[in-house]
Motif scaffolding. Structure first.
Motif, PDB file in Angstrom:
ATOM      1  N   GLU A  26      10.710  13.268 -55.652  1.00  0.00           N
ATOM      2  CA  GLU A  26      11.323  12.623 -54.497  1.00  0.00           C
ATOM      3  C   GLU A  26      12.822  12.550 -54.706  1.00  0.00           C
ATOM      4  O   GLU A  26      13.290  12.297 -55.820  1.00  0.00           O
ATOM      5  CB  GLU A  26      10.781  11.209 -54.320  1.00  0.00           C
ATOM      6  CG  GLU A  26       9.381  11.153 -53.804  1.00  0.00           C
ATOM      7  CD  GLU A  26       8.925   9.737 -53.531  1.00  0.00           C
ATOM      8  OE1 GLU A  26       9.712   8.790 -53.696  1.00  0.00           O
ATOM      9  OE2 GLU A  26       7.762   9.584 -53.152  1.00  0.00           O
ATOM     10  N   GLY A  27      13.552  12.756 -53.630  1.00  0.00           N
ATOM     11  CA  GLY A  27      15.000  12.659 -53.692  1.00  0.00           C
ATOM     12  C   GLY A  27      15.627  13.257 -52.453  1.00  0.00           C
ATOM     13  O   GLY A  27      14.950  13.526 -51.464  1.00  0.00           O
ATOM     14  N   LYS A  28      16.936  13.462 -52.525  1.00  0.00           N
ATOM     15  CA  LYS A  28      17.692  14.015 -51.404  1.00  0.00           C
ATOM     16  C   LYS A  28      18.116  15.438 -51.762  1.00  0.00           C
ATOM     17  O   LYS A  28      18.655  15.686 -52.842  1.00  0.00           O
ATOM     18  CB  LYS A  28      18.923  13.158 -51.124  1.00  0.00           C
ATOM     19  CG  LYS A  28      19.761  13.645 -49.963  1.00  0.00           C
ATOM     20  CD  LYS A  28      20.875  12.685 -49.628  1.00  0.00           C
ATOM     21  CE  LYS A  28      21.963  12.785 -50.672  1.00  0.00           C
ATOM     22  NZ  LYS A  28      23.187  12.056 -50.285  1.00  0.00           N
ATOM     23  N   ILE A  29      17.878  16.366 -50.854  1.00  0.00           N
ATOM     24  CA  ILE A  29      18.308  17.747 -51.073  1.00  0.00           C
ATOM     25  C   ILE A  29      19.818  17.819 -50.869  1.00  0.00           C
ATOM     26  O   ILE A  29      20.323  17.488 -49.800  1.00  0.00           O
ATOM     27  CB  ILE A  29      17.593  18.724 -50.117  1.00  0.00           C
ATOM     28  CG1 ILE A  29      16.095  18.737 -50.423  1.00  0.00           C
ATOM     29  CG2 ILE A  29      18.189  20.125 -50.237  1.00  0.00           C
ATOM     30  CD1 ILE A  29      15.286  19.626 -49.511  1.00  0.00           C
ATOM     31  N   VAL A  30      20.524  18.236 -51.919  1.00  0.00           N
ATOM     32  CA  VAL A  30      21.984  18.306 -51.845  1.00  0.00           C
ATOM     33  C   VAL A  30      22.507  19.734 -51.770  1.00  0.00           C
ATOM     34  O   VAL A  30      23.649  19.947 -51.372  1.00  0.00           O
ATOM     35  CB  VAL A  30      22.645  17.558 -53.026  1.00  0.00           C
ATOM     36  CG1 VAL A  30      22.378  16.066 -52.926  1.00  0.00           C
ATOM     37  CG2 VAL A  30      22.190  18.094 -54.354  1.00  0.00           C
ATOM     38  N   LYS A  31      21.682  20.717 -52.158  1.00  0.00           N
ATOM     39  CA  LYS A  31      22.108  22.113 -52.105  1.00  0.00           C
ATOM     40  C   LYS A  31      20.883  23.016 -52.140  1.00  0.00           C
ATOM     41  O   LYS A  31      19.877  22.675 -52.738  1.00  0.00           O
ATOM     42  CB  LYS A  31      23.009  22.425 -53.303  1.00  0.00           C
ATOM     43  CG  LYS A  31      23.556  23.827 -53.327  1.00  0.00           C
ATOM     44  CD  LYS A  31      24.451  24.057 -54.534  1.00  0.00           C
ATOM     45  CE  LYS A  31      24.868  25.509 -54.616  1.00  0.00           C
ATOM     46  NZ  LYS A  31      25.672  25.779 -55.806  1.00  0.00           N
ATOM     47  N   VAL A  32      20.991  24.150 -51.494  1.00  0.00           N
ATOM     48  CA  VAL A  32      19.920  25.154 -51.510  1.00  0.00           C
ATOM     49  C   VAL A  32      20.585  26.523 -51.629  1.00  0.00           C
ATOM     50  O   VAL A  32      21.577  26.794 -50.958  1.00  0.00           O
ATOM     51  CB  VAL A  32      19.086  25.127 -50.209  1.00  0.00           C
ATOM     52  CG1 VAL A  32      17.995  26.179 -50.232  1.00  0.00           C
ATOM     53  CG2 VAL A  32      18.497  23.756 -49.972  1.00  0.00           C
ATOM     54  N   ASP A  33      20.053  27.363 -52.517  1.00  0.00           N
ATOM     55  CA  ASP A  33      20.463  28.762 -52.521  1.00  0.00           C
ATOM     56  C   ASP A  33      19.205  29.613 -52.387  1.00  0.00           C
ATOM     57  O   ASP A  33      18.120  29.077 -52.191  1.00  0.00           O
ATOM     58  CB  ASP A  33      21.321  29.119 -53.746  1.00  0.00           C
ATOM     59  CG  ASP A  33      20.614  28.941 -55.076  1.00  0.00           C
ATOM     60  OD1 ASP A  33      19.384  29.137 -55.154  1.00  0.00           O
ATOM     61  OD2 ASP A  33      21.307  28.632 -56.069  1.00  0.00           O
ATOM     62  N   ARG A  34      19.305  30.898 -52.489  1.00  0.00           N
ATOM     63  CA  ARG A  34      18.166  31.790 -52.242  1.00  0.00           C
ATOM     64  C   ARG A  34      17.060  31.678 -53.287  1.00  0.00           C
ATOM     65  O   ARG A  34      15.948  32.139 -53.059  1.00  0.00           O
ATOM     66  CB  ARG A  34      18.634  33.241 -52.166  1.00  0.00           C
ATOM     67  CG  ARG A  34      19.524  33.526 -51.005  1.00  0.00           C
ATOM     68  CD  ARG A  34      18.716  33.643 -49.760  1.00  0.00           C
ATOM     69  NE  ARG A  34      19.588  33.952 -48.619  1.00  0.00           N
ATOM     70  CZ  ARG A  34      19.150  34.101 -47.417  1.00  0.00           C
ATOM     71  NH1 ARG A  34      17.881  33.962 -47.159  1.00  0.00           N
ATOM     72  NH2 ARG A  34      19.977  34.366 -46.448  1.00  0.00           N
ATOM     73  N   GLU A  35      17.355  31.036 -54.440  1.00  0.00           N
ATOM     74  CA  GLU A  35      16.357  30.922 -55.505  1.00  0.00           C
ATOM     75  C   GLU A  35      15.997  29.494 -55.879  1.00  0.00           C
ATOM     76  O   GLU A  35      14.927  29.258 -56.425  1.00  0.00           O
ATOM     77  CB  GLU A  35      16.852  31.643 -56.760  1.00  0.00           C
ATOM     78  CG  GLU A  35      17.022  33.130 -56.551  1.00  0.00           C
ATOM     79  CD  GLU A  35      17.595  33.820 -57.765  1.00  0.00           C
ATOM     80  OE1 GLU A  35      17.778  33.158 -58.803  1.00  0.00           O
ATOM     81  OE2 GLU A  35      17.860  35.027 -57.669  1.00  0.00           O
ATOM     82  N   ARG A  36      16.882  28.524 -55.586  1.00  0.00           N
ATOM     83  CA  ARG A  36      16.683  27.157 -56.054  1.00  0.00           C
ATOM     84  C   ARG A  36      17.008  26.119 -54.988  1.00  0.00           C
ATOM     85  O   ARG A  36      17.787  26.371 -54.087  1.00  0.00           O
ATOM     86  CB  ARG A  36      17.575  26.895 -57.279  1.00  0.00           C
ATOM     87  CG  ARG A  36      17.165  27.691 -58.502  1.00  0.00           C
ATOM     88  CD  ARG A  36      18.207  27.588 -59.598  1.00  0.00           C
ATOM     89  NE  ARG A  36      19.445  28.273 -59.246  1.00  0.00           N
ATOM     90  CZ  ARG A  36      19.666  29.579 -59.410  1.00  0.00           C
ATOM     91  NH1 ARG A  36      18.733  30.338 -59.909  1.00  0.00           N
ATOM     92  NH2 ARG A  36      20.813  30.110 -59.075  1.00  0.00           N
ATOM     93  N   VAL A  37      16.405  24.935 -55.172  1.00  0.00           N
ATOM     94  CA  VAL A  37      16.755  23.761 -54.386  1.00  0.00           C
ATOM     95  C   VAL A  37      17.228  22.702 -55.375  1.00  0.00           C
ATOM     96  O   VAL A  37      16.672  22.560 -56.463  1.00  0.00           O
ATOM     97  CB  VAL A  37      15.569  23.264 -53.521  1.00  0.00           C
ATOM     98  CG1 VAL A  37      14.361  22.911 -54.357  1.00  0.00           C
ATOM     99  CG2 VAL A  37      15.981  22.086 -52.665  1.00  0.00           C
ATOM    100  N   TYR A  38      18.294  21.991 -55.011  1.00  0.00           N
ATOM    101  CA  TYR A  38      18.892  20.975 -55.871  1.00  0.00           C
ATOM    102  C   TYR A  38      18.593  19.613 -55.268  1.00  0.00           C
ATOM    103  O   TYR A  38      18.980  19.335 -54.131  1.00  0.00           O
ATOM    104  CB  TYR A  38      20.395  21.211 -55.991  1.00  0.00           C
ATOM    105  CG  TYR A  38      20.718  22.569 -56.574  1.00  0.00           C
ATOM    106  CD1 TYR A  38      20.904  22.720 -57.940  1.00  0.00           C
ATOM    107  CD2 TYR A  38      20.788  23.695 -55.753  1.00  0.00           C
ATOM    108  CE1 TYR A  38      21.179  23.968 -58.477  1.00  0.00           C
ATOM    109  CE2 TYR A  38      21.059  24.947 -56.292  1.00  0.00           C
ATOM    110  CZ  TYR A  38      21.256  25.075 -57.645  1.00  0.00           C
ATOM    111  OH  TYR A  38      21.518  26.311 -58.189  1.00  0.00           O
TER     112      TYR A  38
END
Length: 80
Positions: A26-38
């Motif tokens: 659980e948390g807030k998505i702060v960044k997404v790229d083509r391979e990962r979610v932060y």
């Protein structure tokens, strides 16, 4: 690619993510790229993971901890 676009649509919002190995984050998505979610976890709160059913808590996160998850391991994502 669906996971990528789903994560983009949930940017800067609180989510619950289920991975293929049945862990829940659980948390807030702060960044997404083509391979990962932060994913930024709750300030000072536990990182929630679960094998099945009720949450079992494994350790405690630190303030502004960022988890990096592979998009290929995402099974489901839900807004909370």
């Amino acid at each position: 690619m669906d996971a990528y676009y789903n994560c983009l649509n949930c940017m800067n919002r609180k989510v619950r993510i289920l991975t293929i190995d049945r862990k829940v984050y659980e948390g807030k998505i702060v960044k997404v790229d083509r391979e990962r979610v932060y994913l930024e976890t709750s300030e000072g709160g536990p990182v929630r993971t679960s094998a099945f059913g009720p949450y079992r808590r494994y350790g405690f996160g630190y303030r502004n901890q960022i988890l990096t998850l592979s998009l290929f391991t995402l099974l489901a994502i839900a807004l909370i």
